[in-house]
Write a protein that holds these residues in place. Sequence first.
Motif, PDB file in Angstrom:
ATOM      1  N   GLY A 101       0.793  -1.218   0.000  1.00  0.00           N
ATOM      2  CA  GLY A 101       0.000   0.000   0.000  1.00  0.00           C
ATOM      3  C   GLY A 101       0.828   1.273   0.000  1.00  0.00           C
ATOM      4  O   GLY A 101       0.350   2.341   0.371  1.00  0.00           O
ATOM      5  N   GLY A 102       2.081   1.164  -0.391  1.00  0.00           N
ATOM      6  CA  GLY A 102       2.975   2.315  -0.427  1.00  0.00           C
ATOM      7  C   GLY A 102       3.877   2.438   0.783  1.00  0.00           C
ATOM      8  O   GLY A 102       4.758   3.301   0.817  1.00  0.00           O
ATOM      9  N   LEU A 103       3.706   1.568   1.769  1.00  0.00           N
ATOM     10  CA  LEU A 103       4.514   1.660   2.985  1.00  0.00           C
ATOM     11  C   LEU A 103       5.944   1.167   2.776  1.00  0.00           C
ATOM     12  O   LEU A 103       6.843   1.554   3.523  1.00  0.00           O
ATOM     13  CB  LEU A 103       3.854   0.868   4.108  1.00  0.00           C
ATOM     14  CG  LEU A 103       2.557   1.479   4.664  1.00  0.00           C
ATOM     15  CD1 LEU A 103       1.857   0.481   5.585  1.00  0.00           C
ATOM     16  CD2 LEU A 103       2.830   2.783   5.387  1.00  0.00           C
ATOM     17  N   ALA A 104       6.169   0.338   1.771  1.00  0.00           N
ATOM     18  CA  ALA A 104       7.508  -0.217   1.550  1.00  0.00           C
ATOM     19  C   ALA A 104       8.417   0.725   0.778  1.00  0.00           C
ATOM     20  O   ALA A 104       9.639   0.558   0.803  1.00  0.00           O
ATOM     21  CB  ALA A 104       7.411  -1.554   0.814  1.00  0.00           C
ATOM     22  N   ASP A 105       7.844   1.697   0.076  1.00  0.00           N
ATOM     23  CA  ASP A 105       8.649   2.596  -0.749  1.00  0.00           C
ATOM     24  C   ASP A 105       8.016   3.980  -0.704  1.00  0.00           C
ATOM     25  O   ASP A 105       6.907   4.183  -1.215  1.00  0.00           O
ATOM     26  CB  ASP A 105       8.702   2.088  -2.188  1.00  0.00           C
ATOM     27  CG  ASP A 105       9.680   2.867  -3.061  1.00  0.00           C
ATOM     28  OD1 ASP A 105       9.938   4.044  -2.763  1.00  0.00           O
ATOM     29  OD2 ASP A 105      10.183   2.285  -4.045  1.00  0.00           O
ATOM     30  N   PRO A 106       8.700   4.973  -0.117  1.00  0.00           N
ATOM     31  CA  PRO A 106       8.121   6.310   0.013  1.00  0.00           C
ATOM     32  C   PRO A 106       7.863   7.002  -1.311  1.00  0.00           C
ATOM     33  O   PRO A 106       7.129   7.994  -1.359  1.00  0.00           O
ATOM     34  CB  PRO A 106       9.166   7.070   0.841  1.00  0.00           C
ATOM     35  CG  PRO A 106      10.440   6.322   0.630  1.00  0.00           C
ATOM     36  CD  PRO A 106      10.050   4.890   0.485  1.00  0.00           C
ATOM     37  N   ASP A 107       8.442   6.498  -2.400  1.00  0.00           N
ATOM     38  CA  ASP A 107       8.232   7.098  -3.711  1.00  0.00           C
ATOM     39  C   ASP A 107       7.043   6.511  -4.469  1.00  0.00           C
ATOM     40  O   ASP A 107       6.708   6.992  -5.561  1.00  0.00           O
ATOM     41  CB  ASP A 107       9.489   6.932  -4.572  1.00  0.00           C
ATOM     42  CG  ASP A 107      10.671   7.716  -4.034  1.00  0.00           C
ATOM     43  OD1 ASP A 107      10.445   8.777  -3.414  1.00  0.00           O
ATOM     44  OD2 ASP A 107      11.813   7.251  -4.228  1.00  0.00           O
ATOM     45  N   MET A 108       6.406   5.486  -3.908  1.00  0.00           N
ATOM     46  CA  MET A 108       5.368   4.790  -4.661  1.00  0.00           C
ATOM     47  C   MET A 108       4.162   5.678  -4.949  1.00  0.00           C
ATOM     48  O   MET A 108       3.666   5.728  -6.081  1.00  0.00           O
ATOM     49  CB  MET A 108       4.915   3.532  -3.930  1.00  0.00           C
ATOM     50  CG  MET A 108       3.834   2.747  -4.656  1.00  0.00           C
ATOM     51  SD  MET A 108       4.339   2.095  -6.273  1.00  0.00           S
ATOM     52  CE  MET A 108       5.089   0.533  -5.769  1.00  0.00           C
ATOM     53  N   HIS A 109       3.660   6.389  -3.969  1.00  0.00           N
ATOM     54  CA  HIS A 109       2.442   7.167  -4.195  1.00  0.00           C
ATOM     55  C   HIS A 109       2.657   8.254  -5.237  1.00  0.00           C
ATOM     56  O   HIS A 109       1.780   8.495  -6.080  1.00  0.00           O
ATOM     57  CB  HIS A 109       1.957   7.771  -2.877  1.00  0.00           C
ATOM     58  CG  HIS A 109       1.395   6.754  -1.934  1.00  0.00           C
ATOM     59  ND1 HIS A 109       1.034   7.055  -0.639  1.00  0.00           N
ATOM     60  CD2 HIS A 109       1.129   5.436  -2.091  1.00  0.00           C
ATOM     61  CE1 HIS A 109       0.579   5.977  -0.034  1.00  0.00           C
ATOM     62  NE2 HIS A 109       0.629   4.976  -0.900  1.00  0.00           N
ATOM     63  N   ALA A 110       3.805   8.916  -5.202  1.00  0.00           N
ATOM     64  CA  ALA A 110       4.101   9.928  -6.216  1.00  0.00           C
ATOM     65  C   ALA A 110       4.193   9.295  -7.597  1.00  0.00           C
ATOM     66  O   ALA A 110       3.761   9.891  -8.599  1.00  0.00           O
ATOM     67  CB  ALA A 110       5.394  10.655  -5.874  1.00  0.00           C
ATOM     68  N   THR A 111       4.736   8.080  -7.671  1.00  0.00           N
ATOM     69  CA  THR A 111       4.815   7.364  -8.944  1.00  0.00           C
ATOM     70  C   THR A 111       3.431   7.058  -9.486  1.00  0.00           C
ATOM     71  O   THR A 111       3.164   7.211 -10.684  1.00  0.00           O
ATOM     72  CB  THR A 111       5.628   6.072  -8.771  1.00  0.00           C
ATOM     73  OG1 THR A 111       6.970   6.406  -8.413  1.00  0.00           O
ATOM     74  CG2 THR A 111       5.638   5.237 -10.047  1.00  0.00           C
ATOM     75  N   VAL A 112       2.539   6.632  -8.610  1.00  0.00           N
ATOM     76  CA  VAL A 112       1.157   6.363  -9.022  1.00  0.00           C
ATOM     77  C   VAL A 112       0.512   7.631  -9.557  1.00  0.00           C
ATOM     78  O   VAL A 112      -0.167   7.619 -10.597  1.00  0.00           O
ATOM     79  CB  VAL A 112       0.348   5.789  -7.845  1.00  0.00           C
ATOM     80  CG1 VAL A 112      -1.118   5.619  -8.227  1.00  0.00           C
ATOM     81  CG2 VAL A 112       0.928   4.444  -7.397  1.00  0.00           C
ATOM     82  N   ALA A 113       0.730   8.736  -8.862  1.00  0.00           N
ATOM     83  CA  ALA A 113       0.152  10.006  -9.308  1.00  0.00           C
ATOM     84  C   ALA A 113       0.686  10.395 -10.684  1.00  0.00           C
ATOM     85  O   ALA A 113      -0.076  10.846 -11.555  1.00  0.00           O
ATOM     86  CB  ALA A 113       0.451  11.098  -8.283  1.00  0.00           C
ATOM     87  N   ARG A 114       1.987  10.229 -10.895  1.00  0.00           N
ATOM     88  CA  ARG A 114       2.587  10.627 -12.174  1.00  0.00           C
ATOM     89  C   ARG A 114       2.138   9.735 -13.321  1.00  0.00           C
ATOM     90  O   ARG A 114       1.922  10.207 -14.439  1.00  0.00           O
ATOM     91  CB  ARG A 114       4.113  10.607 -12.068  1.00  0.00           C
ATOM     92  CG  ARG A 114       4.690  11.789 -11.308  1.00  0.00           C
ATOM     93  CD  ARG A 114       6.195  11.898 -11.541  1.00  0.00           C
ATOM     94  NE  ARG A 114       6.915  10.727 -11.039  1.00  0.00           N
ATOM     95  CZ  ARG A 114       7.418  10.624  -9.822  1.00  0.00           C
ATOM     96  NH1 ARG A 114       7.274  11.628  -8.950  1.00  0.00           N
ATOM     97  NH2 ARG A 114       8.067   9.544  -9.439  1.00  0.00           N
ATOM     98  N   THR A 115       2.034   8.445 -13.069  1.00  0.00           N
ATOM     99  CA  THR A 115       1.676   7.518 -14.146  1.00  0.00           C
ATOM    100  C   THR A 115       0.186   7.515 -14.450  1.00  0.00           C
ATOM    101  O   THR A 115      -0.212   7.193 -15.576  1.00  0.00           O
ATOM    102  CB  THR A 115       2.097   6.077 -13.800  1.00  0.00           C
ATOM    103  OG1 THR A 115       1.388   5.649 -12.634  1.00  0.00           O
ATOM    104  CG2 THR A 115       3.598   5.985 -13.566  1.00  0.00           C
ATOM    105  N   GLY A 116      -0.640   7.812 -13.456  1.00  0.00           N
ATOM    106  CA  GLY A 116      -2.083   7.732 -13.642  1.00  0.00           C
ATOM    107  C   GLY A 116      -2.615   6.316 -13.670  1.00  0.00           C
ATOM    108  O   GLY A 116      -3.782   6.085 -14.005  1.00  0.00           O
ATOM    109  N   ALA A 117      -1.784   5.339 -13.306  1.00  0.00           N
ATOM    110  CA  ALA A 117      -2.200   3.940 -13.345  1.00  0.00           C
ATOM    111  C   ALA A 117      -3.203   3.632 -12.239  1.00  0.00           C
ATOM    112  O   ALA A 117      -3.249   4.309 -11.203  1.00  0.00           O
ATOM    113  CB  ALA A 117      -0.986   3.027 -13.184  1.00  0.00           C
TER     114      ALA A 117
END
Length: 278
Positions: A101-117
């Motif tokens: 849920g994004g807890l393993a990598d602090p960059d995950m949520h920003a990546t989701v926002a950028r990709t729109g996936a």
Amino acid sequence: MGVVNVTPDSFSDGGRWFKPGAAVAHGMTLIGQGADVLDVGGESTRPGARRVPVDEELVRVLPVVEDLTRRGAVVSVDTTRAVVAREAVAAGAQIINDVSGGLADPDMHATVARTGAVYVAMHWRGHADVMDDNDRYDDVVADVRRELAERVAALRAAGVHDEQVVLDPGLGFAKAGSSNWPLLARLPELVADGFPVLVGASRKRFLGHLLAGADGEPAPPLARDGATAAVSALAAQAGAWCVRVHEVAGSADAVRVAAAWRSGAGGSPITMTREDTP
């Protein structure tokens, strides 16, 4: 959602589809059996599993994602790492399935926002080597809903739109046994929170314990597919958006039965197109 494990050590089918060609062939077989999405993962999350280097995960996953996408499959990447998620989306994946849920990598949520996936945020309390130590709840359903709500708040803060988000109660993750059953029995409560819900019960330990023989020995993973299909039917009846399974044909049939039961009409099977993703 059909599982395509590109790993040598997954708990139920480790090594069978490890080579890219075998993984792609298996994925296409699952589509033929009724899978609407293929979930490609390069790192085992079985209890006690050790992490693989990020470069190795990329080498395992990207060729399979690219080939399946080229063949017209809707592909999900099963990863906790933002860099793997980003590269997989660039290779054609439409869904990021993150068990942390994004807890393993602090960059995950920003990546989701950028990709729109589309992003599946699962309930998680730690990596595979420690998760069983975190199976402690006051009320497992209330606790899981609250912790998933925290993940949604963090996603929103990162610029992720609600329409991208799918929630997963994380069966088997920090839930070694009996904690799983209340989550299934009260699944409509999670559905009522307003997000599509993914259920991943396939071949998991709690089903093995349920099906234990007279000697108390849990049923092995490959003997849990009938129970998995039963969960799929009940999850569909409870309003789940998708079920993640290793053996697709039985669950596809089970979901058809649930849909016919609910409508009272029978007939047309449920299928998910690209336009049906959140």
